[in-house]
Scaffold this active site. Structure first.
Site, PDB file in Angstrom:
ATOM      1  N   PRO A   1      -8.040   8.914   7.476  1.00 44.54           N
ATOM      2  CA  PRO A   1      -7.993   8.802   8.942  1.00 44.54           C
ATOM      3  C   PRO A   1      -9.022   7.834   9.511  1.00 44.54           C
ATOM      4  O   PRO A   1      -8.758   7.152  10.495  1.00 44.54           O
ATOM      5  CB  PRO A   1      -8.256  10.239   9.408  1.00 44.54           C
ATOM      6  CG  PRO A   1      -7.725  11.091   8.296  1.00 44.54           C
ATOM      7  CD  PRO A   1      -8.026  10.331   7.048  1.00 44.54           C
TER       8      PRO A   1
ATOM      9  N   GLN B   1     -14.640 -14.560  15.412  1.00 41.72           N
ATOM     10  CA  GLN B   1     -13.329 -14.314  14.806  1.00 41.72           C
ATOM     11  C   GLN B   1     -12.217 -15.169  15.411  1.00 41.72           C
ATOM     12  O   GLN B   1     -11.216 -15.441  14.748  1.00 41.72           O
ATOM     13  CB  GLN B   1     -12.976 -12.825  14.895  1.00 41.72           C
ATOM     14  CG  GLN B   1     -13.857 -11.962  14.020  1.00 41.72           C
ATOM     15  CD  GLN B   1     -13.385 -10.526  13.932  1.00 41.72           C
ATOM     16  OE1 GLN B   1     -12.353 -10.153  14.478  1.00 41.72           O
ATOM     17  NE2 GLN B   1     -14.148  -9.703  13.235  1.00 41.72           N
TER      18      GLN B   1
ATOM     19  N   GLU C   1      -1.504  -2.889   2.046  1.00 45.86           N
ATOM     20  CA  GLU C   1      -2.176  -3.616   0.960  1.00 45.86           C
ATOM     21  C   GLU C   1      -3.027  -4.760   1.518  1.00 45.86           C
ATOM     22  O   GLU C   1      -3.079  -5.855   0.968  1.00 45.86           O
ATOM     23  CB  GLU C   1      -1.166  -4.119  -0.072  1.00 45.86           C
ATOM     24  CG  GLU C   1      -0.528  -2.985  -0.850  1.00 45.86           C
ATOM     25  CD  GLU C   1       0.163  -3.436  -2.117  1.00 45.86           C
ATOM     26  OE1 GLU C   1      -0.287  -4.439  -2.710  1.00 45.86           O
ATOM     27  OE2 GLU C   1       1.141  -2.791  -2.504  1.00 45.86           O
TER      28      GLU C   1
ATOM     29  N   GLY D   1      -9.113   2.678   6.952  1.00 44.44           N
ATOM     30  CA  GLY D   1      -7.892   1.947   6.654  1.00 44.44           C
ATOM     31  C   GLY D   1      -8.280   0.630   6.009  1.00 44.44           C
ATOM     32  O   GLY D   1      -8.636   0.569   4.831  1.00 44.44           O
TER      33      GLY D   1
ATOM     34  N   ILE E   1       0.197   7.913   2.294  1.00 44.20           N
ATOM     35  CA  ILE E   1       0.242   7.649   0.859  1.00 44.20           C
ATOM     36  C   ILE E   1       1.692   7.525   0.397  1.00 44.20           C
ATOM     37  O   ILE E   1       2.484   8.466   0.538  1.00 44.20           O
ATOM     38  CB  ILE E   1      -0.464   8.767   0.068  1.00 44.20           C
ATOM     39  CG1 ILE E   1      -1.900   8.928   0.569  1.00 44.20           C
ATOM     40  CG2 ILE E   1      -0.419   8.467  -1.421  1.00 44.20           C
ATOM     41  CD1 ILE E   1      -2.750   7.676   0.504  1.00 44.20           C
TER      42      ILE E   1
ATOM     43  N   CYS F   1      -4.275   6.554  -3.781  1.00 43.67           N
ATOM     44  CA  CYS F   1      -4.818   7.303  -2.638  1.00 43.67           C
ATOM     45  C   CYS F   1      -6.153   6.725  -2.184  1.00 43.67           C
ATOM     46  O   CYS F   1      -7.214   7.110  -2.689  1.00 43.67           O
ATOM     47  CB  CYS F   1      -4.982   8.775  -3.006  1.00 43.67           C
ATOM     48  SG  CYS F   1      -3.456   9.575  -3.549  1.00 43.67           S
TER      49      CYS F   1
END
Length: 609
Positions: A187, A517, A430, A190, A218, A183
Site C-alpha cells: 500500500p 523533473q 514493472e 509502489g 499481486i 510479491c
C-alpha cells in the site's frame, strides 16, 4: 569550437558536491552502487559518446540449432491460441478457463525459462521473446498470468536460488503443477519499492523468520502456491551493537500457516488474469528459504524486474504486428466517399507510422534479449528505455487502429477494444514509465558529471577545433550501410546537441539538477529517441548486408523513422533550453499547487453556479 566542446571546457565550474556522490534518485535505485558502466549506449550519449558494441552488428545470439528448435515450438503455441484458447470468453468470465489452461501446461508453457534439468524448456531469452509475440497477438491478459509466473514469479529462484531451493521448487513450477507470484508492491510502496513495510524477524530458535505484512496488486495472488516475497529484516552490524534494516527476499509457500489472500480485484483490463492482495500474519519462514543474503533483496528484486522486462517489449511487438494487419485489412476493404480508406492520406499516415513503430519496437526487443543471451549484463537502462517506448507505442497503435476501424473498432466482437483495455496497464507495472524516465535521466546525468571531471585531465590533448564526439560519430557513420549514412549523420548531430544540453543543465543547476523533473523527463525522451533511432539503423544495416528481400522496405522505414525522430529530439531539446519553456514549467507548478489546495478546478463556472 562547437558548443559541446565549449561546455566541456567549462566543466571545472561544476559543483564538486555533484561529483562526490550519485544524484539522489528515486528510491528504486538509490541503494545501487554506481560503477563505471559508461560503455553502455545510454550512459555514453549523455557524454556525447556513441557506444555501439551492443547494437552493431545487429545481435543474433541463436545458432542454427536454436532457431530450428524455436521454429518447431511456434506451431503448437500458435495452434493453442487459435484453436483452444478463447481470449474473448476468458475476458467475459474474468478467468482463464481451466480446460484450456491445462492444455497450455501440457505443451510446456509454464516452464519456458526453467532449466531443462528441472523439467523446464530451458529457452534462451530470444526464443522466449518470439513465443511471447504470439501472446501479444491473441491475449495480453494471459501473457500477464504466464509472465507473472515465470518472468518474475520464479525468476528469482532461477537467478539466485541455491541448488537445494531449485531442486525443491522448480520441477513443480516448470510443469505448472504449482503457480508462482512476485510479491513486492505494498500500500505504501509502489514505484517507491524501498519504502516497503513488510518485516521479517529472526525467531529465537534461529531457524525461522517471522513474516508480517501485506502485498497488493499481486498477479496470481489469489491462487499462487509459491511466492517470492520481499521484506525488511533487522540485522546487527558486524563488530557492533547497532542494528540496520535491509530488504531481503524469501520463498514463501501458500501452505505456510498465516498466509491468506484477498478477493480478486476488479480491473479495467486484464480481466482474465488474477490480481489480489496477500497477507502474512506471523508466518514462519525457514531460514533456508531466503534467496541470497540478508539485505540483498533489493538487488534481487531489481535484477528480476530488469531481467524480465524484455517480455513486455516482445508482447508489445506481437500486439502491434497484429494491429498493423487489422488496420490495413480494414483500410483496404472499407469504402467511404467512393474510395477505399487506404486511398486517404490521413489513413496512410496512420498506417505508415504504425508500421514504423512496429519496426522500432521489434528492433529494440531483439537487441535486448539477444544481448542478454550473449552474456551482456549492463543493459538496465536500455531495458527501461525499451519498456517505455514499446508500451507507449503499443497503446498509441491500439488507439489508432480503433480510430481507423471507427465504430467497428469500438465493438466488443472486434476485440481491439479488449486489447486497448489490456495494454493500458503495461505503462504502469514493472516500473511505471514516469518513474523510469526520471531514473534514466538521473543515472545518465550522474555518469556525464563524472565523465566531465575525468575529461579535464585529457582536454589539453585535444586541439581547439577538435570535438570529443567526432570519433564516436564517425564510428556510427562507418558502421551503417552506405545508403543509411545520411541518417547516421543526423543521429550523430543529435547526440552532440543532446550532450551539449546535458552539460549546460549541469553547469546551470549543479547538484539541484535531480529536482528538475520537467527537464529530466525531456532528457529521457531524447535519450530514448536516440537509442531507438540507432537500433533501427543497426537492424536495417543488417537487412541490407544480408541482402534480405525486405531490405529496401526496411531502409525506407529506418530513414523515415530517423527523420521523424530527429525532429522530436530537436523539439525536446528546445523545451529544455528555451527560457520561455522554463517559465511554462514554473506555471505548471503554480497551477498544480492552486488546484491541489482544494482538490478541484479553481475557475468559476461560466454560468456562475
Amino acid at each position: 569550437m562547437n558548443k559541446f566542446y565549449r561546455s566541456v571546457c567549462q566543466c571545472r565550474h561544476l559543483p564538486r558536491q555533484l561529483l562526490a556522490k550519485p544524484l539522489r534518485l528515486l528510491s528504486t535505485t538509490q541503494n545501487l552502487r554506481y560503477k563505471d558502466q559508461s560503455d553502455t549506449f545510454t550512459r555514453g550519449i549523455f557524454s556525447g559518446k556513441l557506444k555501439l558494441n551492443q547494437l552493431f552488428p545487429y545481435p543474433d545470439a541463436l545458432n542454427d540449432e536454436s532457431k530450428e528448435t524455436l521454429k518447431i515450438m511456434l506451431d503448437p503455441f500458435e495452434k493453442y491460441f487459435s484453436e483452444v484458447h478463447d481470449a474473448k470468453q476468458n475476458d467475459i468470465a474474468e478467468t482463464t478457463l481451466e480446460k484450456a489452461f491445462s492444455v497450455f501446461k501440457e505443451i510446456g508453457g509454464m516452464g519456458f525459462l526453467a532449466p531443462e534439468q528441472y523439467g523446464g524448456l530451458g529457452l534462451k531469452n530470444t526464443q522466449y521473446a518470439r513465443i511471447l509475440e504470439i501472446f501479444g497477438k491473441y491475449d495480453l491478459s494471459f501473457s500477464v498470468t504466464v509472465g507473472g509466473h515465470q518472468s518474475i514469479g520464479y525468476k528469482g529462484l532461477v537467478l539466485f536460488g541455491t541448488d537445494e531451493q531449485k531442486q525443491k521448487y522448480l520441477p513443480d513450477l516448470a510443469t505448472g503443477k504449482k503457480i508462482a507470484a512476485f510479491c513486492l508492491t505494498e500500500p505504501m510502496a509502489g514505484s517507491d519499492a524501498a519504502s516497503l513495510r513488510t518485516k521479517a524477524v529472526l525467531d529465537d530458535d534461529g531457524k525461522h523468520y517471522i513474516l508480517n505484512g501485506n502485498k497488493i496488486w499481486i498477479t496470481n495472488g489469489g491462487f499462487a502456491d509459491i511466492m517470492t516475497v520481499f521484506a525488511r529484516v533487522v540485522r546487527r552490524k558486524e563488530d557492533s551493537d547497532e542494528t540496520t534494516e535491509g530488504i531481503t527476499a524469501f520463498i514463501v509457500e501458500r501452505d505456510f500457516p498465516g498466509v491468506t489472500s484477498g478477493p480478486a480485484e476488479k480491473k479495467m483490463g486484464l480481466k482474465s488474469s488474477n490480481t489480489a492482495s496477500i497477507y502474512f500474519d506471523n508466518v514462519k519462514v525457514p531460514v533456508e528459504n531466503m534467496i541470497g543474503k540478508v539485505g540483498e533483496g533489493f538487488k534481487v528484486a531489481m535484477n528480476i524486474l530488469n531481467n524480465g522486462r524484455f517480455g513486455l517489449i516482445a508482447v508489445s511487438s506481437g500486439l502491434i504486428r497484429m494491429l498493423v494487419s487489422k488496420t490495413s485489412e480494414h483500410a483496404n476493404n472499407r469504402i467511404q466517399f467512393n474510395q477505399k480508406l487506404i486511398e486517404f492520406q490521413v489513413v496512410q499516415e496512420k498506417l505508415a507510422k504504425m508500421a514504423m513503430a512496429h519496426y522500432a519496437v521489434e528492433s529494440i526487443a531483439y537487441i535486448l534479449c539477444n544481448n542478454m543471451d550473449r552474456g551482456i549484463t549492463n543493459f538496465q537502462l536500455e531495458a527501461s528505455m525499451s519498456k517505455i517506448f514499446a508500451t507507449e507505442a503499443a497503446w498509441h497503435c491500439c488507439d489508432e487502429c480503433i480510430q481507423v476501424l471507427g465504430g467497428n473498432g469500438y465493438m466488443r466482437d472486434n476485440e481491439i477494444e479488449r486489447h486497448l483495455r489490456d495494454i493500458r496497464v503495461y505503462r504502469i507495472f514493472e516500473g511505471a514509465n514516469d518513474t523510469l524516465r526520471v531514473h534514466i535521466a538521473s543515472d545518465g546525468i550522474y555518469s556525464a558529471a563524472k565523465n566531465m571531471r575525468e575529461n579535464q585531465k585529457l582536454l589539453n590533448e585535444f586541439g581547439s577545433q577538435k570535438s570529443v564526439t567526432e570519433p564516436h560519430g564517425k564510428k556510427l557513420i562507418e558502421a551503417v550501410a552506405p545508403s543509411l549514412r545520411d541518417s547516421a549523420i543526423k543521429v550523430t548531430g543529435c547526440v552532440e546537441e543532446f550532450a551539449s544540453a546535458v552539460r549546460i543543465l549541469l553547469l546551470k543547476h549543479g547538484k539541484n539538477i535531480g529536482n528538475q523533473q520537467f527537464l529530466l523527463t525531456r532528457l529521457a525522451d531524447t535519450a530514448i529517441d536516440l537509442y531507438v533511432m540507432t537500433a533501427v539503423l543497426a537492424r536495417a544495416t543488417s537487412a541490407i548486408n544480408q541482402g534480405l528481400s525486405t531490405s529496401n522496405h526496411e531502409q525506407l522505414l529506418a530513414t523515415t523513422y530517423v527523420t521523424e525522430g530527429c525532429s522530436r529530439v530537436e523539439r525536446n531539446l528546445l523545451k529544455v533550453k528555451n527560457p520561455e519553456n522554463l517559465t511554462t514549467y514554473a506555471a505548471f507548478t503554480q497551477i498544480a499547487s492552486e488546484v491541489s489546495q482544494d482538490d478541484t478546478v479553481v475557475t468559476a463556472r461560466p454560468l456562475g453556479f
